[in-house]
Design an enzyme around this catalytic site. Structure first.
Site, PDB file in Angstrom:
ATOM      1  N   CYS A 293      10.078  17.476 -12.496  1.00 10.74           N
ATOM      2  CA  CYS A 293      11.096  18.476 -12.836  1.00 10.74           C
ATOM      3  C   CYS A 293      12.260  17.805 -13.574  1.00 10.74           C
ATOM      4  O   CYS A 293      12.315  16.589 -13.732  1.00 10.74           O
ATOM      5  CB  CYS A 293      11.607  19.178 -11.577  1.00 10.74           C
ATOM      6  SG  CYS A 293      12.508  18.078 -10.454  1.00 10.74           S
TER       7      CYS A 293
ATOM      8  N   CYS B 221      14.049  15.159 -11.633  1.00 11.55           N
ATOM      9  CA  CYS B 221      13.372  13.861 -11.676  1.00 11.55           C
ATOM     10  C   CYS B 221      13.753  13.098 -12.942  1.00 11.55           C
ATOM     11  O   CYS B 221      13.980  11.883 -12.914  1.00 11.55           O
ATOM     12  CB  CYS B 221      11.861  14.047 -11.616  1.00 11.55           C
ATOM     13  SG  CYS B 221      11.253  14.809 -10.108  1.00 11.55           S
TER      14      CYS B 221
ATOM     15  N   ASP C 200     -15.347  16.883  -1.020  1.00 15.14           N
ATOM     16  CA  ASP C 200     -14.653  15.791  -0.355  1.00 15.14           C
ATOM     17  C   ASP C 200     -13.770  16.424   0.717  1.00 15.14           C
ATOM     18  O   ASP C 200     -13.487  17.623   0.673  1.00 15.14           O
ATOM     19  CB  ASP C 200     -13.813  15.025  -1.378  1.00 15.14           C
ATOM     20  CG  ASP C 200     -12.905  13.999  -0.730  1.00 15.14           C
ATOM     21  OD1 ASP C 200     -13.404  13.193   0.079  1.00 15.14           O
ATOM     22  OD2 ASP C 200     -11.691  14.024  -1.016  1.00 15.14           O
TER      23      ASP C 200
ATOM     24  N   ASP D  93     -10.879  14.769  -5.032  1.00 14.14           N
ATOM     25  CA  ASP D  93      -9.532  14.500  -5.540  1.00 14.14           C
ATOM     26  C   ASP D  93      -9.171  13.032  -5.633  1.00 14.14           C
ATOM     27  O   ASP D  93      -8.131  12.691  -6.178  1.00 14.14           O
ATOM     28  CB  ASP D  93      -8.498  15.187  -4.650  1.00 14.14           C
ATOM     29  CG  ASP D  93      -8.311  14.469  -3.321  1.00 14.14           C
ATOM     30  OD1 ASP D  93      -9.326  14.032  -2.729  1.00 14.14           O
ATOM     31  OD2 ASP D  93      -7.157  14.314  -2.887  1.00 14.14           O
TER      32      ASP D  93
ATOM     33  N   ASP E 225     -13.772   9.521  -5.508  1.00 14.56           N
ATOM     34  CA  ASP E 225     -14.603  10.655  -5.926  1.00 14.56           C
ATOM     35  C   ASP E 225     -14.898  10.634  -7.416  1.00 14.56           C
ATOM     36  O   ASP E 225     -15.682  11.459  -7.898  1.00 14.56           O
ATOM     37  CB  ASP E 225     -13.893  11.976  -5.592  1.00 14.56           C
ATOM     38  CG  ASP E 225     -13.632  12.145  -4.113  1.00 14.56           C
ATOM     39  OD1 ASP E 225     -14.535  11.836  -3.317  1.00 14.56           O
ATOM     40  OD2 ASP E 225     -12.515  12.567  -3.753  1.00 14.56           O
TER      41      ASP E 225
END
Length: 735
Positions: A42, A45, A446, A626, A630
């Site tokens: 954002c 940040c 997962d 994720d 994976d």
């Protein structure tokens, strides 16, 4: 004056022009560094990162690119990347160094921009030539007609030559390789329409077909651009994994610690890894005790304690204590690079998937050429050698059979379906993902971060007395362990006030010990405190009375995880759970979700092997994951989905990104994909029906090249309108 070096922070989620500039600067010897900073999201940040970096000694400027989640920093050449990482971590932005030389500019983005420019210019030229043609169609006199024809030629010919280059280049490449593709009849139709028009104008003819040639070019570029839009989000996951390798390491020598490129590290070297840094090599611990986060490689939610002689791998994160590691493999031989190689192999296999459009083109292109040739020969014989008439009819056949509708059949549907999926919270990145998603009969999930929210929370806090909660908070506050931090957050949320402790000391890989009014107390691992560890995830509290109490932790399932699994099973799909977590945690999640097939403690290669076995059994597998562990499985699957919260490399490896937290979008996506496949087949039927009616008309000489161009445009519009039907919801029969 000190030489200025350039630094950058990015999340390995999009290689774009800034990364290219960084790589060019490095080649120029400016010592550039690339850091991953995935948590920036954002305007706040941006402000926080820029203010912090500019306040550091030696940093002259900092500029954040929010869309790329990247901040470019200019600093003195003596500024170390590790200092920047530490400074950013201090304000809540964890970072790690990437190798900028492995990231390249987005070629797909450049190609899309070029296609869009060609499309715009050809459309502008088409409108102008059509305006001139209106006057000709209205009965302009010979001199005026010829003038307008020459003006049309001056506009159309340069545009056709320039805008049609994507088709001409691909056609030439195919012909050199002695095979035909869809671009060969396209190129012939465009060139012959333009060439015949110029021939007619030079000989004072009444008809010219520059508008037809430009219409062909415009509609075909529109289809090509729509297709490019669906492809440009895809980028090599192997490139991302390679970028995660740390480019510089601290080597331990007899003269002291020396920073050196990882490429110069050989087996047997000893390196130093500070707490919070990513381990850059495979090796064994020579000195030190710590805990490492292996979640990127194994998906395990909890850190693992390590000590001397423990084997560690590149990509793991050292959490609590300094380590000296003896190198067993580095660079291209490390486990991270081997994983990147596996992803490359898997992506190559997926790219060999033959789309419906490709299969149709293999049949269509030779047929078009044969029809046009037969029309030319037949009319040349029937007209007694009238080359102009025979060539006009052959051009009309080529134009009327030009695969505009076929070229739009798939991109138009994919674009409409992708927009529908986006509104449901799914971003489609791969052009053939929808076709593959419609074929699945098995879904592999997962666990951590996919079916669960990925954050452990303490359970049964009410079992602790108020004094025990105050003690637990005081001890946990002084630990960097994720379980301790989760305990702090939970207790502070209940307004618990910590007790006063003395002699506080954190022991890497064990826990925190202290004194309460002169009596030893501790918080940490069961083995360290002499307790019997259970099957679940927990930390243990030793009170001043000597009691050792268990504080269990839970990894919460996503709110709609059970409903999503049930919906998939109701649709007749096989659902499998593969996780790198421990057996107890995986079994608990599988039982709660009603999944009978599950496997725990699976490494990346184990997951990929499991998907291969399912494929060998005839299954078309959708993989939903994720983590970095994976990535190989995501690339190996028939089609793959990852949440937006996934690691950058996992998002890149997947075909579809789940933008929100709603797993229920996955069954919806399958229904829309099945509907999209039906629309694609309907579009092929429309194209085939159009050809069945129009081709005989052209072969019999009843259609001029201009009429052929109008008919071709009509079929393209019909295909596009049929694709727009996907903007509605999928029907029950699609599910």
């Amino acid at each position: 004056m000190a030489e200025v070096a350039s630094y950058s922070a990015c999340p390995a989620c999009a290689a774009a022009p800034m990364a290219e500039q960084i790589a060019q600067n490095r080649m120029a010897g400016k010592g550039n560094i690339l850091l991953s900073l995935p948590s920036i999201h954002c305007a706040g940040c941006i402000s926080a990162v820029e203010r912090k970096l500019v306040s550091l000694p030696g940093v002259t400027s900092a500029r954040v690119n929010l869309s790329l989640k990247r901040v470019a920093i200019e600093a003195d050449e003596n500024q170390e990347a590790a200092d920047l990482v530490e400074a950013l971590a201090g304000i809540g932005y964890p970072a790690h160094e990437l190798d900028s030389t492995t990231l390249s500019a987005g070629a797909a983005d450049k190609a899309a921009r070029k296609l869009l420019l060609r499309l715009g210019i050809s459309g502008f030229a088409q409108m102008n030539v059509m305006l001139l043609s209106v006057a000709v169609w209205s009965g302009a006199e010979a001199a005026t007609r010829d003038l307008f024809h020459w003006i049309s030629a001056a506009i159309a010919l340069p545009v056709i030559i320039w805008a049609g280059q994507p088709f001409f280049q691909n056609a030439w490449t195919a012909l050199r390789a002695r095979h035909l593709n869809m671009d060969v009849p396209i190129s012939l139709a465009i060139l012959l329409a333009g060439g015949m028009s110029l021939f007619e104008v030079m000989n004072g003819g009444e008809d010219a077909y520059f508008d037809a040639a430009l219409s062909l070019t415009f509609f075909l570029l529109a289809g090509r651009y729509l297709d490019q839009r669906t492809r440009r989000a895809a980028r090599s996951a192997a490139e991302e994994l390679t970028a995660l390798e740390v480019p510089r390491v601290t080597r331990v020598t007899t003269e002291g610690n020396v920073t050196t490129p990882v490429a110069d590290i050989v087996m047997g070297d000893v390196i130093f890894v500070r707490p919070g840094a990513r381990i850059p090599v495979d090796g064994t611990v020579l000195n030190g005790e710590s805990e490492v986060d292996r979640s990127l490689l194994t998906g395990e939610t909890l850190p693992v304690a390590i000590a001397e002689n423990t084997i560690v791998s590149a990509g793991e994160v050292n959490l609590t204590g300094p380590l000296e590691i003896t190198v067993t493999a580095a660079g291209r031989d490390s486990s991270l690079s081997r994983m990147a190689d596996l992803v490359t192999i898997a992506e190559g296999a997926k790219n060999r998937y033959s789309s419906l459009a490709d299969r149709a083109a293999q049949i269509y292109a030779p047929g078009v050429h044969l029809l046009a040739f037969l029309a030319f020969v037949g009319w040349l014989w029937a007209s007694g050698g009238d080359v102009r008439l025979a060539l006009n009819i052959a051009v009309a056949v080529l134009i009327i059979t030009c695969p505009c509708a076929l070229g739009l059949a798939v991109p138009a549907v994919v674009t409409a379906a992708s927009g529908n999926l986006f509104r449901k919270g799914l971003l489609v990145k791969n052009a053939t993902a929808l076709e593959r998603l419609a074929e699945i009969d098995c879904v592999v999930f997962d666990k951590t971060g996919t079916l669960t929210d990925g954050e452990v929370v303490p359970g049964a806090l009410n079992a602790l007395s108020a004094d025990q909660q105050r003690l637990a908070l005081a001890l946990a506050y002084h630990s960097a362990h994720p379980l301790a931090q989760a305990l702090v957050s939970a207790l502070q949320a209940h307004s618990v006030v910590p007790v006063e402790l003395t002699q506080i000391r954190e022991l890497p890989g064990k826990g925190v010990e202290a004194e309460l009014d002169g009596v030893p107390v501790a918080l940490g691992r069961a083995q360290w405190l002499g307790a019997d560890a259970g099957q679940g995830t927990a930390t243990w509290l030793r009170t001043a009375s000597g009691d050792v109490l268990e504080i269990p932790f839970e990894d919460h399932l996503r709110p709609d995880a059970a409903d999503t699994v049930a919906a998939l099973q109701k649709d007749g799909l096989t659902v499998v759970l593969l996780s790198g977590d421990n057996d107890a945690a995986v079994e608990h999640a599988a039982t709660g979700l009603g999944i009978s097939q599950w496997h725990a403690r699976m490494r990346p290669e184990d997951k990929a092997q499991a998907l291969t076995e399912l494929a060998n059994e005839g299954h078309k597998v959708l993989m939903v994951g994720d983590g970095l562990n994976d990535t190989v499985a995501l690339a190996s699957a028939h089609v793959s989905v990852s949440p937006a919260s996934a690691l950058d490399a996992a998002r890149v490896a997947s075909d579809i990104v789940l933008l929100g937290n709603r797993l229920g979008a996955i069954p919806d996506a399958r229904a829309i994909a099945r509907s999209a496949r039906r629309r694609i087949l309907e579009n092929f039927a429309i194209a085939a029906g159009y050809n069945a009616v129009s081709v005989p008309v052209a072969l019999l000489g009843f259609a001029s090249p201009l009429a052929a161009a109008l008919a071709m445009s009509t079929s393209s519009i019909l295909v596009s309108l049929n694709a727009l039907r996907l903007r509605g919801s999928a029907t029950e029969e699609d599910k």
